[in-house]
Scaffold this motif. Sequence first.
Motif, PDB file in Angstrom:
ATOM      1  N   PRO A  41      74.513  64.946  44.202  1.00  0.00           N
ATOM      2  CA  PRO A  41      75.714  64.944  43.539  1.00  0.00           C
ATOM      3  C   PRO A  41      75.512  65.439  42.138  1.00  0.00           C
ATOM      4  CG  PRO A  41      75.725  63.108  44.797  1.00  0.00           C
ATOM      5  CD  PRO A  41      74.326  63.438  44.806  1.00  0.00           C
ATOM      6  N   GLN A  42      74.434  64.824  41.324  1.00  0.00           N
ATOM      7  CA  GLN A  42      74.138  65.273  40.044  1.00  0.00           C
ATOM      8  C   GLN A  42      73.801  66.728  39.967  1.00  0.00           C
ATOM      9  OE1 GLN A  42      72.930  62.617  41.967  1.00  0.00           O
ATOM     10  NE2 GLN A  42      71.942  61.019  40.456  1.00  0.00           N
ATOM     11  N   MET A  43      73.090  67.206  40.971  1.00  0.00           N
ATOM     12  CA  MET A  43      72.249  68.743  40.793  1.00  0.00           C
ATOM     13  C   MET A  43      73.517  69.449  41.261  1.00  0.00           C
ATOM     14  SD  MET A  43      69.882  68.207  39.494  1.00  0.00           S
ATOM     15  CE  MET A  43      69.278  69.919  39.157  1.00  0.00           C
ATOM     16  N   THR A  44      74.504  69.165  42.148  1.00  0.00           N
ATOM     17  CA  THR A  44      75.529  70.045  42.420  1.00  0.00           C
ATOM     18  C   THR A  44      76.461  70.112  41.409  1.00  0.00           C
ATOM     19  OG1 THR A  44      76.580  68.430  43.779  1.00  0.00           O
ATOM     20  CG2 THR A  44      75.039  69.673  45.163  1.00  0.00           C
ATOM     21  N   LEU A  45      76.761  69.067  40.714  1.00  0.00           N
ATOM     22  CA  LEU A  45      77.642  69.114  39.570  1.00  0.00           C
ATOM     23  C   LEU A  45      76.857  70.139  38.533  1.00  0.00           C
ATOM     24  CD1 LEU A  45      80.306  68.520  37.912  1.00  0.00           C
ATOM     25  CD2 LEU A  45      78.808  66.416  37.149  1.00  0.00           C
ATOM     26  N   LEU A  46      75.766  69.978  38.238  1.00  0.00           N
ATOM     27  CA  LEU A  46      74.972  70.788  37.192  1.00  0.00           C
ATOM     28  C   LEU A  46      75.377  72.244  37.576  1.00  0.00           C
ATOM     29  CD1 LEU A  46      73.260  71.237  34.708  1.00  0.00           C
ATOM     30  CD2 LEU A  46      71.146  70.888  36.174  1.00  0.00           C
ATOM     31  N   LEU A  47      74.933  72.353  38.899  1.00  0.00           N
ATOM     32  CA  LEU A  47      74.935  73.897  39.225  1.00  0.00           C
ATOM     33  C   LEU A  47      76.446  74.432  38.897  1.00  0.00           C
ATOM     34  CD1 LEU A  47      73.679  76.352  40.711  1.00  0.00           C
ATOM     35  CD2 LEU A  47      74.585  75.358  43.037  1.00  0.00           C
ATOM     36  N   VAL A  48      77.485  73.737  39.232  1.00  0.00           N
ATOM     37  CA  VAL A  48      78.883  74.293  39.064  1.00  0.00           C
ATOM     38  C   VAL A  48      78.977  74.366  37.530  1.00  0.00           C
ATOM     39  CG1 VAL A  48      81.291  73.577  39.295  1.00  0.00           C
ATOM     40  CG2 VAL A  48      79.798  73.269  41.139  1.00  0.00           C
ATOM     41  N   MET A  49      78.765  73.501  36.843  1.00  0.00           N
ATOM     42  CA  MET A  49      78.882  73.598  35.317  1.00  0.00           C
ATOM     43  C   MET A  49      77.907  74.744  34.582  1.00  0.00           C
ATOM     44  SD  MET A  49      81.011  71.409  34.615  1.00  0.00           S
ATOM     45  CE  MET A  49      80.947  71.144  32.684  1.00  0.00           C
ATOM     46  N   LEU A  50      76.995  74.938  35.229  1.00  0.00           N
ATOM     47  CA  LEU A  50      76.273  76.193  34.831  1.00  0.00           C
ATOM     48  C   LEU A  50      77.044  77.330  34.934  1.00  0.00           C
ATOM     49  CD1 LEU A  50      72.536  75.423  36.142  1.00  0.00           C
ATOM     50  CD2 LEU A  50      73.431  75.076  33.820  1.00  0.00           C
ATOM     51  N   HIS A  51      77.506  77.482  36.379  1.00  0.00           N
ATOM     52  CA  HIS A  51      78.610  78.573  36.701  1.00  0.00           C
ATOM     53  C   HIS A  51      79.906  78.619  35.551  1.00  0.00           C
ATOM     54  CE1 HIS A  51      77.287  80.426  40.370  1.00  0.00           C
ATOM     55  NE2 HIS A  51      76.664  79.246  40.902  1.00  0.00           N
ATOM     56  N   THR A  52      80.101  77.294  35.234  1.00  0.00           N
ATOM     57  CA  THR A  52      81.150  77.242  34.320  1.00  0.00           C
ATOM     58  C   THR A  52      80.902  78.056  32.976  1.00  0.00           C
ATOM     59  OG1 THR A  52      82.087  75.245  35.339  1.00  0.00           O
ATOM     60  CG2 THR A  52      82.941  75.896  32.798  1.00  0.00           C
ATOM     61  N   GLY A  53      79.595  77.708  32.459  1.00  0.00           N
ATOM     62  CA  GLY A  53      79.186  78.296  31.375  1.00  0.00           C
ATOM     63  C   GLY A  53      79.148  79.832  31.284  1.00  0.00           C
ATOM     64  N   THR A  54      78.526  80.279  32.381  1.00  0.00           N
ATOM     65  CA  THR A  54      78.558  81.817  32.674  1.00  0.00           C
ATOM     66  C   THR A  54      79.790  82.394  32.691  1.00  0.00           C
ATOM     67  OG1 THR A  54      77.853  81.457  34.791  1.00  0.00           O
ATOM     68  CG2 THR A  54      76.001  82.009  33.361  1.00  0.00           C
ATOM     69  N   MET A  55      80.758  81.519  33.158  1.00  0.00           N
ATOM     70  CA  MET A  55      82.059  82.083  33.350  1.00  0.00           C
ATOM     71  C   MET A  55      82.769  82.275  31.978  1.00  0.00           C
ATOM     72  SD  MET A  55      85.612  80.134  34.913  1.00  0.00           S
ATOM     73  CE  MET A  55      85.845  79.069  33.257  1.00  0.00           C
ATOM     74  N   PHE A  56      82.625  81.345  31.258  1.00  0.00           N
ATOM     75  CA  PHE A  56      83.037  81.664  29.803  1.00  0.00           C
ATOM     76  C   PHE A  56      82.661  82.827  28.901  1.00  0.00           C
ATOM     77  CE2 PHE A  56      84.402  76.908  29.917  1.00  0.00           C
ATOM     78  CZ  PHE A  56      85.849  77.509  29.889  1.00  0.00           C
ATOM     79  N   ALA A  57      81.173  83.038  29.234  1.00  0.00           N
ATOM     80  CA  ALA A  57      80.590  84.301  28.937  1.00  0.00           C
ATOM     81  C   ALA A  57      81.129  85.408  29.507  1.00  0.00           C
ATOM     82  CB  ALA A  57      79.102  83.950  29.356  1.00  0.00           C
ATOM     83  N   VAL A  58      81.519  85.365  30.737  1.00  0.00           N
ATOM     84  CA  VAL A  58      82.102  86.687  31.381  1.00  0.00           C
ATOM     85  C   VAL A  58      83.496  87.003  30.713  1.00  0.00           C
ATOM     86  CG1 VAL A  58      83.209  87.337  33.705  1.00  0.00           C
ATOM     87  CG2 VAL A  58      80.827  86.312  33.676  1.00  0.00           C
ATOM     88  N   ILE A  59      84.202  85.880  30.252  1.00  0.00           N
ATOM     89  CA  ILE A  59      85.610  85.842  29.914  1.00  0.00           C
ATOM     90  C   ILE A  59      85.389  86.474  28.484  1.00  0.00           C
ATOM     91  CG2 ILE A  59      87.550  84.641  28.999  1.00  0.00           C
ATOM     92  CD1 ILE A  59      87.145  82.543  31.193  1.00  0.00           C
ATOM     93  N   VAL A  60      84.568  86.039  27.807  1.00  0.00           N
ATOM     94  CA  VAL A  60      84.275  86.660  26.514  1.00  0.00           C
ATOM     95  C   VAL A  60      83.938  88.274  26.673  1.00  0.00           C
ATOM     96  CG1 VAL A  60      82.926  86.652  24.258  1.00  0.00           C
ATOM     97  CG2 VAL A  60      83.774  84.330  25.292  1.00  0.00           C
ATOM     98  N   TYR A  61      82.988  88.359  27.442  1.00  0.00           N
ATOM     99  CA  TYR A  61      82.402  89.919  27.480  1.00  0.00           C
ATOM    100  C   TYR A  61      83.546  90.901  28.113  1.00  0.00           C
ATOM    101  CZ  TYR A  61      78.986  93.520  28.001  1.00  0.00           C
ATOM    102  OH  TYR A  61      78.410  94.706  27.880  1.00  0.00           O
ATOM    103  N   PHE A  62      83.997  90.485  29.020  1.00  0.00           N
ATOM    104  CA  PHE A  62      84.887  91.404  29.737  1.00  0.00           C
ATOM    105  C   PHE A  62      86.417  91.262  29.083  1.00  0.00           C
ATOM    106  CE2 PHE A  62      81.711  91.070  33.030  1.00  0.00           C
ATOM    107  CZ  PHE A  62      81.467  92.556  33.399  1.00  0.00           C
ATOM    108  N   TRP A  63      86.762  90.589  28.266  1.00  0.00           N
ATOM    109  CA  TRP A  63      88.375  90.224  27.944  1.00  0.00           C
ATOM    110  C   TRP A  63      88.989  91.483  27.391  1.00  0.00           C
ATOM    111  CZ3 TRP A  63      91.951  87.354  28.489  1.00  0.00           C
ATOM    112  CH2 TRP A  63      93.068  87.512  27.813  1.00  0.00           C
TER     113      TRP A  63
END
Length: 304
Positions: A41-63
Amino acid sequence: MSILQVILLAIVQGLAELLPVSSSAHVVVAEKLMGLDPSSPQMTLLLVMLHTGTMFAVIVYFWRTWKEAYFSSAEAFKRFAVLVLWATLLTGVLGEAIKKIIEKTLFKGAEKAEIESLFGRLDLIAPALAAAGVLILVAGIIELRRRRLIGLTISDRSFQKALSSGTVTFRQSTIMGLVQGLALPFRGFSRSGSTISAGMLAEAPRERAERFSFAMAVVLTPAVVGLEALRLVKASHAATLAGKPIDLHGSVVSSLLGMLFSFFAGLIALKWLSNWLESGRWYLFGIYCLLASAVVFYLHTRGY
């Protein structure tokens, strides 16, 4: 898990997120090589949060691009909102159905049936990567032929500009939403690679399919984060009752740090890779996925 490991995983996620090569598979392999358990559970949460970080990067870049395509008018936004919500609904229904089928068959009779238990299986990630590779390869070859047929090249700037507005059709969004549902339970079956390729095979220009695929990810990510956080809380409660408590606070802090690092890694990767992606050939990513599949299978035979 050390801070250095979190940073390394964030860098892997950030570099792989924009590319249709399954960032999840790359992170899972990196975790395996570090001796970590990707299915915990710790690692699957980390994986999702890593995706969340890059999701915000995608929003900033493609806005700016999204603003021109989806927010240019009330009618454009309404159309986009309907399509992306419809696609996300299909993703949830199909993804949950596949998850339940797998848990009821592969885990039949098991006391604790969770599909996340399969996330660390390299023998499953390898064929998923291969399947994504074939899909990307086919879509890329067809795209090349289509553009050559109409006398345009991948690098034709006037053609690129013409595709900078508008969105996918209802049919294309339906297909992309369903394919995203297929990608959810399987690490290695690249979400972006499969959905963009599916849109291209449904005759959507790659630029529009790519833009819509990342928009779908932004809508989907908060729900996935919530589910993984809930899973970690349940696992923590069960572990406490068993006398083996999970460091819940440490897991959350590590995940938040991972999200922050992956955000900056994602932004750097987007800046670095964007020009190359615009002039690149889609089918090359399919070839890469096939090669990566062979490497992952080899690691599996070595006991990882």
